[in-house]
Write an enzyme that holds these catalytic residues in place. Structure first.
Site, PDB file in Angstrom:
ATOM      1  N   ALA A  80       8.681  75.028   8.523  1.00  0.00           N
ATOM      2  CA  ALA A  80       8.000  74.067   9.243  1.00  0.00           C
ATOM      3  C   ALA A  80       8.728  72.700   8.804  1.00  0.00           C
ATOM      4  O   ALA A  80       9.290  72.463   7.609  1.00  0.00           O
ATOM      5  CB  ALA A  80       6.687  73.951   8.939  1.00  0.00           C
ATOM      6  N   VAL A  99      10.969  73.840   4.079  1.00  0.00           N
ATOM      7  CA  VAL A  99      10.695  72.576   4.846  1.00  0.00           C
ATOM      8  C   VAL A  99      11.920  72.405   5.346  1.00  0.00           C
ATOM      9  O   VAL A  99      13.041  72.095   4.768  1.00  0.00           O
ATOM     10  CB  VAL A  99      10.103  71.416   3.811  1.00  0.00           C
ATOM     11  CG1 VAL A  99       9.936  70.231   4.548  1.00  0.00           C
ATOM     12  CG2 VAL A  99       8.918  71.792   2.908  1.00  0.00           C
ATOM     13  N   LYS A 100      11.883  71.984   6.679  1.00  0.00           N
ATOM     14  CA  LYS A 100      12.957  71.564   7.613  1.00  0.00           C
ATOM     15  C   LYS A 100      13.037  70.053   7.578  1.00  0.00           C
ATOM     16  O   LYS A 100      12.306  69.290   8.046  1.00  0.00           O
ATOM     17  CB  LYS A 100      12.977  72.125   8.824  1.00  0.00           C
ATOM     18  CG  LYS A 100      13.063  73.585   8.995  1.00  0.00           C
ATOM     19  CD  LYS A 100      12.622  74.255  10.309  1.00  0.00           C
ATOM     20  CE  LYS A 100      13.745  73.972  11.270  1.00  0.00           C
ATOM     21  NZ  LYS A 100      13.691  74.584  12.618  1.00  0.00           N
ATOM     22  N   ILE A 101      14.286  69.482   7.439  1.00  0.00           N
ATOM     23  CA  ILE A 101      14.663  68.058   7.264  1.00  0.00           C
ATOM     24  C   ILE A 101      15.718  67.839   8.084  1.00  0.00           C
ATOM     25  O   ILE A 101      16.532  68.377   7.902  1.00  0.00           O
ATOM     26  CB  ILE A 101      14.853  67.707   5.863  1.00  0.00           C
ATOM     27  CG1 ILE A 101      13.684  68.164   4.682  1.00  0.00           C
ATOM     28  CG2 ILE A 101      14.986  66.292   5.966  1.00  0.00           C
ATOM     29  CD1 ILE A 101      12.311  67.216   5.056  1.00  0.00           C
TER      30      ILE A 101
END
Length: 220
Positions: A58, A84-86
């Site tokens: 996400a 975690v997508k950054i």
């Protein structure tokens, strides 16, 4: 090799999880918005659909590193083990470095060049997601970019892996795998295209007809 579905459609994940050997599900803000569900409602349902061993991704919404880190921690608290997508911006790279120290696994997303992807990996991202079709749509060569990124990671950031994304055809996905990518994520329509091959159905019908002509039924 890790195969992911790029969707927030829980029903389709449940259906395709019985067919594909999927490693998990990737999402982004646009995908979650299309589901019309709160991210805090849909993420647990997606995790349940892929099982405890499945990996869920996400994305943060903040534009600054501090906000990205705070949102990443909130996501990690809600779904332990989530990736975690950054977005790989200057602030995103700073956030990836900080989250690496916190022990939160990240994916560098919105990657449009091999150099951008390499920086994300060097900052500490476990996964790097190049946008194959979007690069093509801008007049670039998405597959070549993936090939370059894959080679760079093998030489300079072997602990990171390419998770290729943004596909319109199965051919694009296969070309990424041929380039050595260890992970891909497929939108639902491309995943379905891999299954829907008219020639296969025609061959099966021919087998059935020949068998029925010889034995009068379709029993083994």
């Amino acid at each position: 090799m890790e195969l992911y579905l790029d969707t927030a459609n829980v029903a389709e994940v449940e259906r395709l999880a019985h067919i594909f050997p999927i490693a998990g599900v990737t999402t982004n803000p646009s995908i979650v918005a299309a589901s019309k569900e709160s991210i805090w409602d849909v993420l647990p349902r997606l995790q349940n659909a892929i099982g405890e061993e499945g990996t869920l991704f996400a994305q943060t919404m903040s534009r600054d590193a501090k906000g990205m880190v705070e949102e990443a921690k909130r996501l990690n608290n809600a779904i332990p083990g989530i990736v975690v997508k950054i977005p790989v911006t200057a602030e995103g790279l700073a956030a990836i470095k900080l989250l690496k120290k916190e022990g939160i696994v990240t994916l560098g997303t919105a990657v449009y060049s091999a150099s951008q992807g390499l920086l994300a990996a060097l900052a500490g991202a476990k996964y790097v997601a190049p946008y194959v079709n979007r690069v093509d749509a801008q007049g670039g060569d998405g597959i070549r970019m993936v090939q370059e990124l894959q080679t760079l990671l093998e030489h300079h950031a072997p602990d990171s892996m390419v998770l290729a994304a943004s596909f319109k055809t199965p051919r694009q996905a296969l070309d990424c795998l041929l380039a050595g990518c260890q992970a891909i994520t497929l939108p639902l329509d491309v995943a379905q295209q891999m299954l829907n091959t008219p020639a296969v159905e025609s061959a099966i019908e021919k087998f059935e007809q020949d068998w029925k002509n010889a034995f009068g039924n379709l029993n083994l």
